[in-house]
Motif scaffolding. Structure first.
Motif, PDB file in Angstrom:
ATOM      1  N   ASN A 170      -0.171  -6.667  13.177  1.00  0.00           N
ATOM      2  CA  ASN A 170      -0.833  -6.399  11.798  1.00  0.00           C
ATOM      3  C   ASN A 170      -0.914  -4.888  11.381  1.00  0.00           C
ATOM      4  O   ASN A 170      -1.728  -4.497  10.348  1.00  0.00           O
ATOM      5  CB  ASN A 170      -2.244  -7.068  12.071  1.00  0.00           C
ATOM      6  CG  ASN A 170      -3.295  -6.209  12.950  1.00  0.00           C
ATOM      7  OD1 ASN A 170      -2.729  -5.770  13.871  1.00  0.00           O
ATOM      8  ND2 ASN A 170      -4.683  -6.453  12.878  1.00  0.00           N
ATOM      9  N   GLU A 171      -0.383  -4.100  12.021  1.00  0.00           N
ATOM     10  CA  GLU A 171      -0.289  -2.730  11.674  1.00  0.00           C
ATOM     11  C   GLU A 171       1.198  -2.261  11.343  1.00  0.00           C
ATOM     12  O   GLU A 171       2.188  -3.043  11.942  1.00  0.00           O
ATOM     13  CB  GLU A 171      -0.639  -1.810  13.105  1.00  0.00           C
ATOM     14  CG  GLU A 171      -2.209  -2.036  13.324  1.00  0.00           C
ATOM     15  CD  GLU A 171      -2.386  -1.206  14.585  1.00  0.00           C
ATOM     16  OE1 GLU A 171      -3.530  -0.774  14.707  1.00  0.00           O
ATOM     17  OE2 GLU A 171      -1.444  -0.988  15.583  1.00  0.00           O
ATOM     18  N   THR A 172       1.257  -1.619  10.432  1.00  0.00           N
ATOM     19  CA  THR A 172       2.585  -0.661  10.066  1.00  0.00           C
ATOM     20  C   THR A 172       2.974   0.497  10.945  1.00  0.00           C
ATOM     21  O   THR A 172       3.995   0.863  11.117  1.00  0.00           O
ATOM     22  CB  THR A 172       2.504  -0.224   8.517  1.00  0.00           C
ATOM     23  OG1 THR A 172       2.320  -1.493   7.805  1.00  0.00           O
ATOM     24  CG2 THR A 172       3.766   0.160   8.274  1.00  0.00           C
ATOM     25  N   GLU A 173       1.995   1.210  11.506  1.00  0.00           N
ATOM     26  CA  GLU A 173       2.082   2.639  12.023  1.00  0.00           C
ATOM     27  C   GLU A 173       0.987   2.879  12.775  1.00  0.00           C
ATOM     28  O   GLU A 173      -0.096   2.382  12.687  1.00  0.00           O
ATOM     29  CB  GLU A 173       1.910   3.573  11.000  1.00  0.00           C
ATOM     30  CG  GLU A 173       2.312   5.097  11.320  1.00  0.00           C
ATOM     31  CD  GLU A 173       2.316   6.059  10.206  1.00  0.00           C
ATOM     32  OE1 GLU A 173       3.374   6.255   9.498  1.00  0.00           O
ATOM     33  OE2 GLU A 173       1.225   6.572  10.163  1.00  0.00           O
ATOM     34  N   THR A 174       1.462   3.651  14.031  1.00  0.00           N
ATOM     35  CA  THR A 174       0.354   4.049  14.777  1.00  0.00           C
ATOM     36  C   THR A 174       0.983   5.622  15.026  1.00  0.00           C
ATOM     37  O   THR A 174       2.371   5.950  14.979  1.00  0.00           O
ATOM     38  CB  THR A 174       0.471   3.706  16.259  1.00  0.00           C
ATOM     39  OG1 THR A 174       1.869   3.673  17.064  1.00  0.00           O
ATOM     40  CG2 THR A 174      -0.024   2.355  16.498  1.00  0.00           C
ATOM     41  N   VAL A 175      -0.034   6.659  15.091  1.00  0.00           N
ATOM     42  CA  VAL A 175       0.399   8.134  15.238  1.00  0.00           C
ATOM     43  C   VAL A 175      -0.002   8.635  16.584  1.00  0.00           C
ATOM     44  O   VAL A 175      -1.128   8.498  16.929  1.00  0.00           O
ATOM     45  CB  VAL A 175      -0.371   8.919  14.163  1.00  0.00           C
ATOM     46  CG1 VAL A 175       0.028  10.263  13.935  1.00  0.00           C
ATOM     47  CG2 VAL A 175       0.039   8.330  12.623  1.00  0.00           C
ATOM     48  N   LEU A 176       0.813   9.290  17.259  1.00  0.00           N
ATOM     49  CA  LEU A 176       0.752   9.964  18.610  1.00  0.00           C
ATOM     50  C   LEU A 176       0.656  11.446  18.228  1.00  0.00           C
ATOM     51  O   LEU A 176       1.468  12.023  17.462  1.00  0.00           O
ATOM     52  CB  LEU A 176       1.731   9.859  19.499  1.00  0.00           C
ATOM     53  CG  LEU A 176       1.814  10.633  20.796  1.00  0.00           C
ATOM     54  CD1 LEU A 176       0.715   9.987  21.585  1.00  0.00           C
ATOM     55  CD2 LEU A 176       3.203  10.279  21.263  1.00  0.00           C
ATOM     56  N   GLU A 177      -0.314  12.228  18.819  1.00  0.00           N
ATOM     57  CA  GLU A 177      -0.506  13.592  18.802  1.00  0.00           C
ATOM     58  C   GLU A 177       0.036  14.196  20.180  1.00  0.00           C
ATOM     59  O   GLU A 177      -0.319  13.610  21.092  1.00  0.00           O
ATOM     60  CB  GLU A 177      -2.020  14.009  18.499  1.00  0.00           C
ATOM     61  CG  GLU A 177      -2.550  13.488  17.101  1.00  0.00           C
ATOM     62  CD  GLU A 177      -3.984  14.139  16.747  1.00  0.00           C
ATOM     63  OE1 GLU A 177      -4.415  14.751  17.662  1.00  0.00           O
ATOM     64  OE2 GLU A 177      -4.405  13.775  15.675  1.00  0.00           O
ATOM     65  N   ILE A 178       0.964  15.155  19.949  1.00  0.00           N
ATOM     66  CA  ILE A 178       1.604  15.752  21.146  1.00  0.00           C
ATOM     67  C   ILE A 178       0.497  16.674  21.631  1.00  0.00           C
ATOM     68  O   ILE A 178       0.336  17.616  21.143  1.00  0.00           O
ATOM     69  CB  ILE A 178       2.574  16.374  20.891  1.00  0.00           C
ATOM     70  CG1 ILE A 178       3.852  15.409  20.062  1.00  0.00           C
ATOM     71  CG2 ILE A 178       3.336  17.197  22.083  1.00  0.00           C
ATOM     72  CD1 ILE A 178       3.994  14.239  21.114  1.00  0.00           C
ATOM     73  N   GLU A 179       0.077  16.514  22.884  1.00  0.00           N
ATOM     74  CA  GLU A 179      -0.785  17.231  23.599  1.00  0.00           C
ATOM     75  C   GLU A 179      -0.250  18.253  24.634  1.00  0.00           C
ATOM     76  O   GLU A 179       0.797  18.124  25.047  1.00  0.00           O
ATOM     77  CB  GLU A 179      -2.037  16.338  24.615  1.00  0.00           C
ATOM     78  CG  GLU A 179      -2.833  15.413  23.864  1.00  0.00           C
ATOM     79  CD  GLU A 179      -3.690  14.338  24.485  1.00  0.00           C
ATOM     80  OE1 GLU A 179      -3.719  14.790  25.671  1.00  0.00           O
ATOM     81  OE2 GLU A 179      -4.284  13.910  23.838  1.00  0.00           O
TER      82      GLU A 179
END
Length: 246
Positions: A170-179
């Motif tokens: 049910n999602e179009t996108e997820t965002v990952l933050e590079i740590e």
């Protein structure tokens, strides 16, 4: 720099067109992780698009198999049949382009990319253990990989491995933050033949300045792709699997 990361298009032009439309205006260059052809009915159209739009491209095992490489000897019956069909359909320019693609891993815009894994272009990275085994082969902080057709990936830090999930249905996108102080093996997923249970086309956008990766899914005209496969005389299973994402 914002890079559109594509992998495993597999001759599926309707899926590639949907991704190109969805990502329009959101990237500065295009990176392709291989397997441009194989399975799908549009090998020339897809190859021409990649040749005309992608800044950096590496080969996949299907690109090799469809242009005469012995990689075809390890294929399943379905993959073997599709590769032979693709060999016969490729025009001379497409065949020459695919045959001369370099082997990964390669580096660009502060990250690396490979087809299978950093240490072996034909190696599958499915599990935490598979990812952990890459510690000594990691070429840099972020490495994009394809081959499995499964979107998401793994983060590695201090001997531990975490799974990075793809967008839910049910999602179009997820965002990952590079740590900082973390290694990443990231899979954009398959544009043309997802195998993670979600039939939507998959891709990613890496933003080197913001240090983010956007994993995206976009619906496409699956029936059109299936119709082309069936009309081409390819095995019906290659059409049926597109609707299931398996």
């Amino acid at each position: 720099m914002r890079s559109l990361i594509l992998s495993d298009i597999h001759g599926n032009m309707p899926a590639l067109e949907a991704v190109a439309t969805d990502a329009a205006g959101a990237y500065d260059d295009v990176i392709c992780l291989g397997d441009i052809v194989g399975y799908g009915a549009d090998p020339n159209e897809v190859t021409h698009w990649v040749r005309d739009h992608a800044t950096h491209v590496i080969r996949g095992n299907h690109d090799r198999a469809c242009t005469g490489d012995a990689a075809i000897d390890d294929f399943s019956d379905l993959a073997y049949h599709a590769a032979l069909w693709t060999r016969r359909r490729l025009d001379a320019a497409s065949c020459e382009y695919l045959k001369n693609l370099p082997q990964g891993p390669c580096a660009v815009n502060g990250f690396h990319f490979a087809h299978g894994s950093p240490r072996d272009e034909d190696e599958y990275i499915f599990s935490r253990q598979d990812a952990a085994n890459q510690y000594g082969a990691m070429p840099g902080e972020v490495c994009f990989i394809g081959h499995t057709h499964v979107q998401g990936g793994f983060s590695l830090r201090k001997g531990r491995v975490w799974i990075i999930e793809r967008p839910a249905e049910n999602e179009t996108e997820t965002v990952l933050e590079i740590e900082p102080d973390t290694w990443y093996l990231l899979n954009p997923g398959s544009v043309g033949q997802p195998r993670d249970g979600d039939p939507r086309a998959a891709y990613a956008i890496h933003d080197s300045e913001r240090r983010t990766v956007r994993f995206r899914r976009v619906p496409y005209d699956t029936e059109a792709a299936q119709g082309r496969i069936l009309a081409a005389g390819l095995p019906p299973f290659l059409a049926a699997r597109l609707a299931a994402g398996r």
